[in-house]
Design a protein around this motif. Structure first.
Motif, PDB file in Angstrom:
ATOM      1  N   SER A 235       0.843  -1.195   0.000  1.00  0.00           N
ATOM      2  CA  SER A 235       0.000   0.000   0.000  1.00  0.00           C
ATOM      3  C   SER A 235       0.884   1.254   0.000  1.00  0.00           C
ATOM      4  O   SER A 235       1.773   1.389   0.849  1.00  0.00           O
ATOM      5  CB  SER A 235      -0.914  -0.002   1.224  1.00  0.00           C
ATOM      6  OG  SER A 235      -1.731   1.143   1.238  1.00  0.00           O
ATOM      7  N   PRO A 236       0.651   2.152  -0.972  1.00  0.00           N
ATOM      8  CA  PRO A 236      -0.254   2.010  -2.112  1.00  0.00           C
ATOM      9  C   PRO A 236       0.420   1.282  -3.277  1.00  0.00           C
ATOM     10  O   PRO A 236       1.648   1.189  -3.323  1.00  0.00           O
ATOM     11  CB  PRO A 236      -0.552   3.467  -2.492  1.00  0.00           C
ATOM     12  CG  PRO A 236       0.745   4.176  -2.173  1.00  0.00           C
ATOM     13  CD  PRO A 236       1.289   3.498  -0.943  1.00  0.00           C
ATOM     14  N   ILE A 237      -0.393   0.789  -4.198  1.00  0.00           N
ATOM     15  CA  ILE A 237       0.137   0.238  -5.452  1.00  0.00           C
ATOM     16  C   ILE A 237       0.184   1.390  -6.442  1.00  0.00           C
ATOM     17  O   ILE A 237      -0.820   1.765  -7.032  1.00  0.00           O
ATOM     18  CB  ILE A 237      -0.750  -0.902  -5.967  1.00  0.00           C
ATOM     19  CG1 ILE A 237      -0.735  -2.060  -4.973  1.00  0.00           C
ATOM     20  CG2 ILE A 237      -0.275  -1.386  -7.334  1.00  0.00           C
ATOM     21  CD1 ILE A 237      -1.639  -3.203  -5.346  1.00  0.00           C
ATOM     22  N   ASP A 238       1.351   1.979  -6.599  1.00  0.00           N
ATOM     23  CA  ASP A 238       1.460   3.191  -7.409  1.00  0.00           C
ATOM     24  C   ASP A 238       2.725   3.245  -8.272  1.00  0.00           C
ATOM     25  O   ASP A 238       3.000   4.255  -8.915  1.00  0.00           O
ATOM     26  CB  ASP A 238       1.423   4.428  -6.504  1.00  0.00           C
ATOM     27  CG  ASP A 238       2.564   4.431  -5.469  1.00  0.00           C
ATOM     28  OD1 ASP A 238       3.354   3.454  -5.444  1.00  0.00           O
ATOM     29  OD2 ASP A 238       2.665   5.408  -4.710  1.00  0.00           O
ATOM     30  N   GLY A 239       3.511   2.175  -8.265  1.00  0.00           N
ATOM     31  CA  GLY A 239       4.736   2.171  -9.056  1.00  0.00           C
ATOM     32  C   GLY A 239       5.964   2.623  -8.291  1.00  0.00           C
ATOM     33  O   GLY A 239       7.068   2.622  -8.848  1.00  0.00           O
ATOM     34  N   PHE A 240       5.807   2.997  -7.006  1.00  0.00           N
ATOM     35  CA  PHE A 240       6.947   3.405  -6.191  1.00  0.00           C
ATOM     36  C   PHE A 240       7.325   2.262  -5.255  1.00  0.00           C
ATOM     37  O   PHE A 240       6.478   1.723  -4.539  1.00  0.00           O
ATOM     38  CB  PHE A 240       6.628   4.654  -5.366  1.00  0.00           C
ATOM     39  CG  PHE A 240       7.768   5.126  -4.507  1.00  0.00           C
ATOM     40  CD1 PHE A 240       8.896   5.701  -5.077  1.00  0.00           C
ATOM     41  CD2 PHE A 240       7.729   4.971  -3.126  1.00  0.00           C
ATOM     42  CE1 PHE A 240       9.960   6.114  -4.287  1.00  0.00           C
ATOM     43  CE2 PHE A 240       8.779   5.389  -2.329  1.00  0.00           C
ATOM     44  CZ  PHE A 240       9.911   5.960  -2.916  1.00  0.00           C
ATOM     45  N   PHE A 241       8.593   1.892  -5.259  1.00  0.00           N
ATOM     46  CA  PHE A 241       9.091   0.782  -4.450  1.00  0.00           C
ATOM     47  C   PHE A 241       9.349   1.294  -3.033  1.00  0.00           C
ATOM     48  O   PHE A 241      10.453   1.688  -2.674  1.00  0.00           O
ATOM     49  CB  PHE A 241      10.384   0.230  -5.066  1.00  0.00           C
ATOM     50  CG  PHE A 241      10.733  -1.183  -4.666  1.00  0.00           C
ATOM     51  CD1 PHE A 241      10.977  -1.505  -3.338  1.00  0.00           C
ATOM     52  CD2 PHE A 241      10.840  -2.172  -5.611  1.00  0.00           C
ATOM     53  CE1 PHE A 241      11.313  -2.799  -2.962  1.00  0.00           C
ATOM     54  CE2 PHE A 241      11.180  -3.473  -5.266  1.00  0.00           C
ATOM     55  CZ  PHE A 241      11.409  -3.797  -3.942  1.00  0.00           C
ATOM     56  N   GLY A 242       8.281   1.270  -2.226  1.00  0.00           N
ATOM     57  CA  GLY A 242       8.388   1.740  -0.859  1.00  0.00           C
ATOM     58  C   GLY A 242       8.589   0.596   0.118  1.00  0.00           C
ATOM     59  O   GLY A 242       8.847  -0.552  -0.266  1.00  0.00           O
ATOM     60  N   GLU A 243       8.435   0.885   1.398  1.00  0.00           N
ATOM     61  CA  GLU A 243       8.715  -0.105   2.440  1.00  0.00           C
ATOM     62  C   GLU A 243       7.739  -1.279   2.399  1.00  0.00           C
ATOM     63  O   GLU A 243       8.123  -2.420   2.668  1.00  0.00           O
ATOM     64  CB  GLU A 243       8.682   0.576   3.807  1.00  0.00           C
ATOM     65  CG  GLU A 243       9.841   1.554   4.018  1.00  0.00           C
ATOM     66  CD  GLU A 243       9.809   2.212   5.387  1.00  0.00           C
ATOM     67  OE1 GLU A 243       8.862   1.935   6.158  1.00  0.00           O
ATOM     68  OE2 GLU A 243      10.743   2.991   5.686  1.00  0.00           O
ATOM     69  N   THR A 244       6.458  -1.020   2.082  1.00  0.00           N
ATOM     70  CA  THR A 244       5.505  -2.143   2.037  1.00  0.00           C
ATOM     71  C   THR A 244       5.795  -3.061   0.854  1.00  0.00           C
ATOM     72  O   THR A 244       5.547  -4.268   0.931  1.00  0.00           O
ATOM     73  CB  THR A 244       4.051  -1.639   1.968  1.00  0.00           C
ATOM     74  OG1 THR A 244       3.850  -0.868   0.771  1.00  0.00           O
ATOM     75  CG2 THR A 244       3.707  -0.795   3.186  1.00  0.00           C
ATOM     76  N   THR A 245       6.308  -2.487  -0.242  1.00  0.00           N
ATOM     77  CA  THR A 245       6.700  -3.327  -1.373  1.00  0.00           C
ATOM     78  C   THR A 245       7.904  -4.184  -0.991  1.00  0.00           C
ATOM     79  O   THR A 245       7.952  -5.387  -1.293  1.00  0.00           O
ATOM     80  CB  THR A 245       7.038  -2.456  -2.602  1.00  0.00           C
ATOM     81  OG1 THR A 245       5.904  -1.654  -2.943  1.00  0.00           O
ATOM     82  CG2 THR A 245       7.415  -3.324  -3.802  1.00  0.00           C
ATOM     83  N   GLU A 246       8.863  -3.578  -0.328  1.00  0.00           N
ATOM     84  CA  GLU A 246      10.043  -4.329   0.109  1.00  0.00           C
ATOM     85  C   GLU A 246       9.631  -5.477   1.033  1.00  0.00           C
ATOM     86  O   GLU A 246      10.137  -6.608   0.912  1.00  0.00           O
ATOM     87  CB  GLU A 246      11.014  -3.406   0.826  1.00  0.00           C
ATOM     88  CG  GLU A 246      12.316  -4.085   1.244  1.00  0.00           C
ATOM     89  CD  GLU A 246      13.246  -3.127   1.982  1.00  0.00           C
ATOM     90  OE1 GLU A 246      14.407  -3.020   1.578  1.00  0.00           O
ATOM     91  OE2 GLU A 246      12.788  -2.504   2.959  1.00  0.00           O
ATOM     92  N   ALA A 247       8.701  -5.204   1.954  1.00  0.00           N
ATOM     93  CA  ALA A 247       8.246  -6.240   2.884  1.00  0.00           C
ATOM     94  C   ALA A 247       7.541  -7.372   2.127  1.00  0.00           C
ATOM     95  O   ALA A 247       7.725  -8.556   2.443  1.00  0.00           O
ATOM     96  CB  ALA A 247       7.316  -5.639   3.929  1.00  0.00           C
ATOM     97  N   ALA A 248       6.728  -7.015   1.137  1.00  0.00           N
ATOM     98  CA  ALA A 248       6.028  -8.042   0.359  1.00  0.00           C
ATOM     99  C   ALA A 248       7.008  -8.908  -0.419  1.00  0.00           C
ATOM    100  O   ALA A 248       6.831 -10.124  -0.534  1.00  0.00           O
ATOM    101  CB  ALA A 248       5.032  -7.383  -0.593  1.00  0.00           C
ATOM    102  N   VAL A 249       8.040  -8.281  -0.970  1.00  0.00           N
ATOM    103  CA  VAL A 249       9.059  -9.039  -1.705  1.00  0.00           C
ATOM    104  C   VAL A 249       9.764 -10.010  -0.759  1.00  0.00           C
ATOM    105  O   VAL A 249       9.991 -11.180  -1.105  1.00  0.00           O
ATOM    106  CB  VAL A 249      10.077  -8.086  -2.369  1.00  0.00           C
ATOM    107  CG1 VAL A 249      11.237  -8.876  -2.974  1.00  0.00           C
ATOM    108  CG2 VAL A 249       9.395  -7.259  -3.458  1.00  0.00           C
ATOM    109  N   LYS A 250      10.088  -9.560   0.430  1.00  0.00           N
ATOM    110  CA  LYS A 250      10.773 -10.434   1.394  1.00  0.00           C
ATOM    111  C   LYS A 250       9.905 -11.628   1.783  1.00  0.00           C
ATOM    112  O   LYS A 250      10.390 -12.767   1.856  1.00  0.00           O
ATOM    113  CB  LYS A 250      11.151  -9.633   2.644  1.00  0.00           C
ATOM    114  CG  LYS A 250      12.354  -8.726   2.465  1.00  0.00           C
ATOM    115  CD  LYS A 250      12.708  -8.022   3.776  1.00  0.00           C
ATOM    116  CE  LYS A 250      13.956  -7.155   3.605  1.00  0.00           C
ATOM    117  NZ  LYS A 250      14.321  -6.444   4.857  1.00  0.00           N
TER     118      LYS A 250
END
Length: 481
Positions: A235-250
């Motif tokens: 959150s949000p899904i907007d094309g920016f690799f933020g902390e929630t994206t990093e956590a999801a990848v992990k």
């Protein structure tokens, strides 16, 4: 865009419509080339890279009879193209570690005989429809249009000999395809041909990055999460690799026993694609395939690295104007592609103006950019402003419209009026007012266009052409269309 006079959010949203991707534009492209493995997937066989259209002609000549009715051939060729595109866009083989797009083993894919002759009738039809494919209604992702010959083998899909009977009975290609794949399909026509940007981008994606590739991975991970709820939400899904994206990848890497780096390297990239393809059944007739449409809807009104939507060149022009007044903002080539250089310039602008530093040209950033350049350009006479060749943004400009595109029209017509006095001079303000309408009407009349007073694609392109001739060569005559 004359931001100073935009009093409410609705006007801003209206002005931003000129950079939205038109919904009729397919987000699937026809690849220039395709790599074929001449054997079963695991065989030690040669890979050949051939033009996509030649591949379709070859498979069609190997699978079909040239004497079949045209409607039968057309339906079959569209099905062959759809299967091919599905293999390319699901990265079916590349996500499994192979370095090719498709095989020529009919147990897995379609018949391809390298260097075989091509039937003339099939070649002519393919030339016309090689960029047509099948998608579910309201979607753009190519379905896996399974087919078989219908005599020796029977399958849950198109039966090639059956298409001959249907064509002889008067069925047109769309009716033939719906007979086999259901009523909820449509034929996507005239898909653009480009190098397909769907393979691994070459560099890992990590914290702080922003691009269409990041957006794609975010969308894939969120869909995978329905089947694997241990993966954390983004959150949000907007094309920016933020902390929630990093956590999801992990957490994805943990679930699938990959090194838990939080970085999308090549191994993680292809495992995400492979898993997404599996959970959505994109290689089956029941393809879900909504993600491409949904992701483009999410990013409506903004630009990410990799974008080629109408309006990118207008943004690049604005950044170049700013670069002349702010030494922190680099100039960028006007390419109509939101490339790395454009992202960096936007990032530097955001840093300079104390905005969120994402590299995404979102609504806030775009409004700020145009508000800033309007203050600069309004103080400069038209003869001192150089407008580059800008593509028509896809908007028909008419009375009352307010946007940066209007400002560009006014700047060009104002300069043209210095050489052709019959065209009324306009004071550029970004608002399509009655003076602008009058100047456009006169311009159209002088060149034999219908004097509508509105700027459509033909009028836009002609204004650009005349402006360029006068600005850089001093020619004062109108070109012949």
């Amino acid at each position: 865009m004359h931001i100073k006079k935009l009093k409410n959010k609705n006007k801003v949203i209206h002005a931003l419509q000129e950079i939205n991707i038109p919904p009729s534009i397919p987000v699937i492209s026809i690849p220039t080339n395709i790599t074929v493995h001449l054997g079963a997937p695991g065989d030690d066989a040669e890979n050949v890279t051939v033009p996509f259209i030649d591949y379709i002609k070859n498979v069609s000549s190997s699978e079909l009879y040239p004497t079949w009715p045209d409607n039968s051939l057309i339906a079959n060729i569209i099905a062959i193209t759809s299967v091919t595109l599905n293999r390319v866009y699901t990265e079916w083989y590349r996500s499994r570690g192979y370095n090719f797009d498709i095989t020529n083993d009919t147990r897995y894919d379609q018949a391809y005989v390298h260097n075989r002759g091509i039937f003339d009738s099939i070649s002519l039809i393919t030339d016309r429809i090689f960029n047509y494919y099948i998608a579910r209604t309201g979607q753009t992702f190519p379905i896996y249009a399974r087919f078989c010959d219908g005599r020796i083998s029977v399958c849950d899909g198109l039966q090639q000999w059956g298409t001959v009977e249907l064509a002889d009975a008067g069925y047109i290609p769309e009716e033939i395809l719906k007979y086999y794949y259901g009523e909820n399909i449509e034929i996507i026509t005239n898909a653009p041909q480009t190098d397909v940007p769907s393979t691994y981008p070459g560099e890992p994606l990590s914290l702080g990055d922003s691009s269409l590739n990041v957006l794609k991975m975010q969308g894939y991970l969120e869909r995978i999460r329905r089947n694997y709820p241990a993966i954390s939400a983004i959150s949000p899904i907007d094309g920016f690799f933020g902390e929630t994206t990093e956590a999801a990848v992990k957490t994805f890497q943990n679930v699938f026993q990959l090194p838990q780096t939080g970085v999308i390297d090549e191994g993680t990239w292809y495992r995400i694609i492979r898993t997404y393809t599996a959970v959505t059944k994109l290689a089956e007739l029941s393809t879900e395939g909504l993600l491409f449409n949904e992701l483009y809807g999410i990013t409506s009104g903004q630009f990410l690295e990799g974008d080629v939507r109408p309006g990118v060149d207008l943004l690049q022009f604005a950044l170049n104007v700013l670069s002349a007044f702010y030494n922190t903002i680099p100039a960028v080539p006007i390419t109509s592609v939101y490339d790395y250089q454009t992202r960096d310039a936007v990032l530097q602008y955001q840093k300079t103006m104390d905005l969120a530093q994402t590299g995404i040209a979102n609504e806030e950033t775009i409004n700020s950019i145009y508000r800033t350049i309007m203050g600069i350009l309004e103080a400069i006479p038209p003869e001192e402003v150089y407008i580059p060749i800008l593509q028509w943004p896809g908007i028909i400009y008419s009375l009352g419209y307010e946007s940066p595109g209007v400002y560009v029209i006014q700047e060009m017509l104002s300069y043209i009026s210095l050489i052709i006095p019959a065209i009324p001079y306009i004071e550029p303000n970004g608002i399509y007012d009655e003076n602008t309408q009058s100047a456009v009407t006169v311009f159209q009349s002088l060149n034999g266009l219908e004097p509508t007073g509105t700027v459509d694609e033909r009028t836009w392109n002609l204004i650009v052409s005349v402006y360029r001739q006068q600005r850089y060569s001093g020619v004062a005559t109108l070109p012949t269309l």
